[in-house]
Scaffold this active site. Sequence first.
Site, PDB file in Angstrom:
ATOM      1  CB  SER A 104       5.013   1.265   5.626  1.00  0.00           C
ATOM      2  OG  SER A 104       3.917   0.661   6.153  1.00  0.00           O
ATOM      3  NE  ARG A 105       2.709  -4.531   6.987  1.00  0.00           N
ATOM      4  CZ  ARG A 105       1.809  -3.897   8.147  1.00  0.00           C
ATOM      5  NH1 ARG A 105       2.011  -2.957   9.029  1.00  0.00           N
ATOM      6  NH2 ARG A 105       0.695  -4.019   8.302  1.00  0.00           N
ATOM      7  CB  VAL A 128      -7.127   4.459   3.448  1.00  0.00           C
ATOM      8  CG1 VAL A 128      -5.233   4.844   3.414  1.00  0.00           C
ATOM      9  CG2 VAL A 128      -6.822   2.976   3.714  1.00  0.00           C
ATOM     10  CG  ASN A 158      -0.470  -2.034  -1.276  1.00  0.00           C
ATOM     11  OD1 ASN A 158      -0.872  -3.128  -1.749  1.00  0.00           O
ATOM     12  ND2 ASN A 158       0.185  -1.775   0.035  1.00  0.00           N
ATOM     13  CB  SER A 162      -7.980 -10.845  -3.371  1.00  0.00           C
ATOM     14  OG  SER A 162      -6.841 -12.392  -3.185  1.00  0.00           O
ATOM     15  CE1 TYR A 171      -8.114  -8.938   1.543  1.00  0.00           C
ATOM     16  CE2 TYR A 171      -8.508 -11.192   0.812  1.00  0.00           C
ATOM     17  CZ  TYR A 171      -7.625 -10.454   0.596  1.00  0.00           C
ATOM     18  OH  TYR A 171      -6.337  -9.682   0.212  1.00  0.00           O
ATOM     19  CB  ALA A 228     -18.061 -10.267   0.049  1.00  0.00           C
ATOM     20  CB  ALA A 229     -14.292  -6.536   0.768  1.00  0.00           C
TER      21      ALA A 229
HETATM   22  P1  NDP Z   1       0.798  -6.029   4.231  1.00  0.00           P
HETATM   23  O1  NDP Z   1      -0.024  -5.858   5.327  1.00  0.00           O
HETATM   24  O2  NDP Z   1       2.554  -6.581   4.267  1.00  0.00           O
HETATM   25  O3  NDP Z   1       0.571  -4.418   4.291  1.00  0.00           O
HETATM   26  C1  NDP Z   1      -0.023  -3.463   4.304  1.00  0.00           C
HETATM   27  C2  NDP Z   1       0.161  -2.063   4.085  1.00  0.00           C
HETATM   28  O4  NDP Z   1      -0.669  -1.429   4.362  1.00  0.00           O
HETATM   29  C3  NDP Z   1       0.630  -1.677   5.153  1.00  0.00           C
HETATM   30  O5  NDP Z   1       1.981  -0.753   5.057  1.00  0.00           O
HETATM   31  C4  NDP Z   1      -0.336  -0.934   6.035  1.00  0.00           C
HETATM   32  O6  NDP Z   1       0.994   0.076   7.081  1.00  0.00           O
HETATM   33  C5  NDP Z   1      -1.269  -0.399   5.530  1.00  0.00           C
HETATM   34  N1  NDP Z   1      -2.539  -0.833   6.434  1.00  0.00           N
HETATM   35  C6  NDP Z   1      -3.564  -1.764   6.951  1.00  0.00           C
HETATM   36  N2  NDP Z   1      -4.135  -0.991   7.068  1.00  0.00           N
HETATM   37  C7  NDP Z   1      -4.161   0.608   6.665  1.00  0.00           C
HETATM   38  C8  NDP Z   1      -5.389   1.211   6.912  1.00  0.00           C
HETATM   39  N3  NDP Z   1      -6.202   0.991   7.820  1.00  0.00           N
HETATM   40  N4  NDP Z   1      -4.858   2.674   6.698  1.00  0.00           N
HETATM   41  C9  NDP Z   1      -4.075   3.139   6.079  1.00  0.00           C
HETATM   42  N5  NDP Z   1      -2.091   2.486   5.678  1.00  0.00           N
HETATM   43  C10 NDP Z   1      -3.157   0.666   6.247  1.00  0.00           C
HETATM   44  O7  NDP Z   1      -0.261  -6.417   3.202  1.00  0.00           O
HETATM   45  P2  NDP Z   1       0.411  -6.964   1.411  1.00  0.00           P
HETATM   46  O8  NDP Z   1       0.982  -6.523   1.227  1.00  0.00           O
HETATM   47  O9  NDP Z   1       0.920  -8.485   2.369  1.00  0.00           O
HETATM   48  O10 NDP Z   1      -0.921  -7.285   0.697  1.00  0.00           O
HETATM   49  C11 NDP Z   1      -1.233  -5.660  -0.560  1.00  0.00           C
HETATM   50  C12 NDP Z   1      -2.263  -5.446  -0.835  1.00  0.00           C
HETATM   51  O11 NDP Z   1      -2.661  -6.790  -1.017  1.00  0.00           O
HETATM   52  C13 NDP Z   1      -3.631  -5.993   0.418  1.00  0.00           C
HETATM   53  O12 NDP Z   1      -5.105  -5.213  -0.356  1.00  0.00           O
HETATM   54  C14 NDP Z   1      -4.276  -6.987   0.100  1.00  0.00           C
HETATM   55  O13 NDP Z   1      -4.920  -7.911   0.408  1.00  0.00           O
HETATM   56  C15 NDP Z   1      -3.762  -7.765  -1.292  1.00  0.00           C
HETATM   57  N6  NDP Z   1      -3.486  -9.053  -1.225  1.00  0.00           N
HETATM   58  C16 NDP Z   1      -1.870  -9.238  -0.783  1.00  0.00           C
HETATM   59  C17 NDP Z   1      -1.966 -10.906  -1.258  1.00  0.00           C
HETATM   60  C18 NDP Z   1      -0.767 -11.366  -0.248  1.00  0.00           C
HETATM   61  O14 NDP Z   1      -0.235 -13.177  -0.153  1.00  0.00           O
HETATM   62  N7  NDP Z   1       0.526 -11.140   0.028  1.00  0.00           N
HETATM   63  C19 NDP Z   1      -2.843 -11.923  -2.227  1.00  0.00           C
HETATM   64  C20 NDP Z   1      -3.595 -11.413  -1.965  1.00  0.00           C
HETATM   65  C21 NDP Z   1      -4.761  -9.831  -2.126  1.00  0.00           C
HETATM   66  P3  NDP Z   1      -0.191   0.106   8.686  1.00  0.00           P
HETATM   67  O15 NDP Z   1      -0.448  -0.822   9.144  1.00  0.00           O
HETATM   68  O16 NDP Z   1       0.861   0.777   9.712  1.00  0.00           O
HETATM   69  O17 NDP Z   1      -1.572   0.804   8.739  1.00  0.00           O
END
Ligand code: NDP
Length: 262
Positions: A24-25, A64, A90, A143, A157, A159-160
């Site tokens: 979603s984002r 999830v 993701n 990450s 985070y 460690a996971a």
């Molecule tokens: P955002 O927080 O911008 O987006 C996360 C997305 O995941 C949203 O759509 C959110 O929607 C959804 N989400 C979160 N929790 C849950 C849940 N429990 N069940 C289902 N959906 C969920 O994240 P980013 O785009 O920044 O990051 C994406 C991935 O990249 C992650 O795994 C992050 O750890 C990794 N990453 C990001 C970095 C960065 O600098 N941005 C750096 C390194 C890794 P909703 O909240 O409505 O559930």
Amino acid sequence: MTTLENGSSTRELAGKRALVTGGSRGIGAAVVRQLLDAGAEVLTTARSATNTVPEGAAFVPADVRTRAGAEALAAAAREKLGGVDILVHNAGGARPHEGSSAIPDEEWQDALDLNYLASVRLDSLLAPEMRERRSGTIVHISSAAVLTPEVPPFLHYVAAKAALETYSRGLAAELAPFGVRVNAVAPGRVATPGGEATREQWAEVAERMGVAPDQSDGPTVPLGRDGHPDDIANAVLFLVSSRASWLTGRNLIVDGGEFPMG
Ligand code: NDP
């Protein structure tokens, strides 16, 4: 859609069915958009229904972090897509705390559930069908912070995510004989809503701890800028395409050259 130099275009994932968590984002939405452009049919999920899900993708709300969420998602994928050829894990993230011992038990568990066990559970439901069909590909978003775990506020985070990378390699070995490829992508600092919120929380925590917050951007990244969600989606699209057909069990670090190699 990929545009070739001669002006023609290819929908190289036409006929493929993709499931992306957290679309979603941020990075997930970019992955969804690029999969759609390449011709794939896409189902995505987040906890809350939202109008920011890219147009053209199917959406089902699910958390999830739980087994029930994974089961609901797998069932929706079978019902709406008829199966999954491409699975992109993701959804992820965590809140920083003032040092590792300040991280409450439930947040350790939450970090493991969201950043590691969510993938294990969903893979356990969908990978057997890929194995049976002798085709399919899975990408786990990790990450680059795994390479520098010396930042205690994020230890749960990191460690996971480290567990996720090890698991991803093991699953790749298990599924390779069946033609199913499994890889990870480890982003550096990417401009997303989640990334920005985490950095704001980290600045507050750093102030309470009396340490300098991580202000690294631009100049400290050899390529001179933070990442864009499409930088990560490009890597994911490569890994799920037939261009990566001889590539499994790897972790692709996409960070503008910032992190030291592990
Ligand atoms: P955002 O927080 O911008 O987006 C996360 C997305 O995941 C949203 O759509 C959110 O929607 C959804 N989400 C979160 N929790 C849950 C849940 N429990 N069940 C289902 N959906 C969920 O994240 P980013 O785009 O920044 O990051 C994406 C991935 O990249 C992650 O795994 C992050 O750890 C990794 N990453 C990001 C970095 C960065 O600098 N941005 C750096 C390194 C890794 P909703 O909240 O409505 O559930």
